[in-house]
Structures are given as structure tokens and as C-alpha cells.
Design a protein around this motif. Structure first.
Motif, PDB file in Angstrom:
ATOM      1  N   THR A  65      14.073 -36.664  42.443  1.00 30.03           N
ATOM      2  CA  THR A  65      12.609 -36.617  42.442  1.00 30.03           C
ATOM      3  C   THR A  65      11.951 -37.656  43.354  1.00 30.03           C
ATOM      4  O   THR A  65      10.770 -37.530  43.669  1.00 30.03           O
ATOM      5  N   GLY A  87       8.666 -37.906  33.503  1.00 33.01           N
ATOM      6  CA  GLY A  87      10.066 -37.509  33.600  1.00 33.01           C
ATOM      7  C   GLY A  87      10.930 -38.612  34.175  1.00 33.01           C
ATOM      8  O   GLY A  87      10.674 -39.791  33.965  1.00 33.01           O
ATOM      9  N   ARG A  88      11.947 -38.220  34.922  1.00 36.09           N
ATOM     10  CA  ARG A  88      12.906 -39.163  35.504  1.00 36.09           C
ATOM     11  C   ARG A  88      12.605 -39.357  36.988  1.00 36.09           C
ATOM     12  O   ARG A  88      12.451 -38.386  37.714  1.00 36.09           O
ATOM     13  N   LEU A  89      12.541 -40.609  37.395  1.00 30.79           N
ATOM     14  CA  LEU A  89      12.322 -40.928  38.799  1.00 30.79           C
ATOM     15  C   LEU A  89      13.673 -41.350  39.368  1.00 30.79           C
ATOM     16  O   LEU A  89      14.102 -42.488  39.227  1.00 30.79           O
ATOM     17  N   ASN A  90      14.361 -40.380  39.972  1.00 32.47           N
ATOM     18  CA  ASN A  90      15.727 -40.612  40.450  1.00 32.47           C
ATOM     19  C   ASN A  90      15.909 -39.998  41.832  1.00 32.47           C
ATOM     20  O   ASN A  90      14.942 -39.614  42.474  1.00 32.47           O
ATOM     21  N   MET A 123      10.236 -33.094  36.377  1.00 27.61           N
ATOM     22  CA  MET A 123       9.400 -34.160  36.889  1.00 27.61           C
ATOM     23  C   MET A 123       8.067 -33.573  37.303  1.00 27.61           C
ATOM     24  O   MET A 123       8.015 -32.599  38.035  1.00 27.61           O
ATOM     25  N   GLN A 124       7.012 -34.182  36.803  1.00 24.96           N
ATOM     26  CA  GLN A 124       5.665 -33.748  37.142  1.00 24.96           C
ATOM     27  C   GLN A 124       4.904 -34.881  37.822  1.00 24.96           C
ATOM     28  O   GLN A 124       5.025 -36.038  37.420  1.00 24.96           O
ATOM     29  N   PHE A 125       4.141 -34.525  38.842  1.00 26.54           N
ATOM     30  CA  PHE A 125       3.285 -35.469  39.548  1.00 26.54           C
ATOM     31  C   PHE A 125       1.855 -34.965  39.460  1.00 26.54           C
ATOM     32  O   PHE A 125       1.585 -33.811  39.756  1.00 26.54           O
ATOM     33  N   VAL A 174       7.371 -42.151  32.535  1.00 23.98           N
ATOM     34  CA  VAL A 174       8.667 -42.159  33.219  1.00 23.98           C
ATOM     35  C   VAL A 174       9.675 -42.758  32.247  1.00 23.98           C
ATOM     36  O   VAL A 174       9.523 -43.894  31.799  1.00 23.98           O
ATOM     37  N   GLY A 228      14.516 -44.176  42.935  1.00 21.91           N
ATOM     38  CA  GLY A 228      13.129 -44.257  42.483  1.00 21.91           C
ATOM     39  C   GLY A 228      12.473 -45.546  42.946  1.00 21.91           C
ATOM     40  O   GLY A 228      11.329 -45.547  43.406  1.00 21.91           O
ATOM     41  N   ILE A 253       3.271 -39.940  36.917  1.00 18.80           N
ATOM     42  CA  ILE A 253       4.598 -39.331  36.963  1.00 18.80           C
ATOM     43  C   ILE A 253       5.093 -39.144  35.544  1.00 18.80           C
ATOM     44  O   ILE A 253       4.952 -40.034  34.711  1.00 18.80           O
ATOM     45  N   ARG A 267       9.914 -36.546  46.435  1.00 15.78           N
ATOM     46  CA  ARG A 267       8.604 -35.969  46.111  1.00 15.78           C
ATOM     47  C   ARG A 267       7.562 -37.073  45.936  1.00 15.78           C
ATOM     48  O   ARG A 267       6.417 -36.922  46.357  1.00 15.78           O
TER      49      ARG A 267
END
Length: 110
Positions: free
Chosen positions: A25, A19-22, A1-3, A51, A58, A17, A28
Motif C-alpha cells: 500500500t 488498514g496496513r501501511l506496508n 487499505m483505504q485512503f 492504521v 510505509g 489511512i 498508493r
């Protein structure tokens, strides 16, 4: 996950964002939004174009960010959700609270 956070000026921050927002993550995202609001960017656009998955954690982080931004006199808006994210928003009735915009640049200038 990148922000990635981009200052758009006028008190607007775009949080991108990827990746996966779960549940792993989501904390963050809460930190990133809180830091942006603390830095004076109380209007936050969350770019969800990269995402590929979101779960209840999330969604909770997005709602928490919305609350943080609104308490500072601003708002949090989402942009470019994919079909999976849209479906989760619809199934949970969160699309009423988190209006989706076609692109992050439209969230506050649309």
C-alpha cells in the motif's frame, strides 16, 4: 487499505489511512501525497488513527511524502499513531523526523 483526502483549506490536506501501511500500500500513499501537493496542498497531515500496522515501506512512503511536501515549500506531519506505529517510529529514530500530533486537526493548527 483505504485512503481519504480532505481539503482543509489554507493549503492543508488531511490524508486518512485505514488498514496496513506496508510494501503493498505504500506506493498508493506516495501517489496520494504527490497528487495533493500538485493540487496546491503542500501541507499534508497524515491521519494514522486507523492504521494497525506499518513496516519499513510505509515509513519510506511517509519520508518520501515529507520530501515531496518540503520541496513544494510545505511539510508533512503525522497524527494519532497507535502503539505499534509509535514503536516502529521509536525503533527507527523516525520520531525525530516525523513528529506525531494527537489529531490531524492539531498538525498545522496546534
Amino acid at each position: 487499505m483505504q485512503f481519504t483526502v480532505t481539503d482543509q483549506g489554507d493549503g492543508i490536506a488531511v490524508v486518512h489511512i485505514a488498514g496496513r501501511l506496508n510494501m503493498v500500500t505504500a506506493p498508493r500513499l506516495r501517489e496520494v501525497v504527490a497528487a495533493s501537493v500538485a493540487a496546491g496542498q503542500n501541507r499534508v497531515a497524515v491521519d494514522l488513527s486507523d492504521v494497525d500496522f506499518i513496516d519499513s515501506s510505509g515509513l519510506g512512503a511517509l519520508i518520501g511524502g515529507l520530501k515531496t511536501a518540503r520541496q513544494a515549500g510545505g511539510d508533512l506531519r503525522i497524527a494519532a499513531p497507535n502503539e505499534q506505529v509509535r514503536l516502529v517510529l521509536q525503533l527507527t529514530n523516525m520520531e525525530r523526523v516525523l513528529t506525531a500530533y494527537p489529531a490531524a486537526s492539531d498538525a498545522f493548527h496546534g
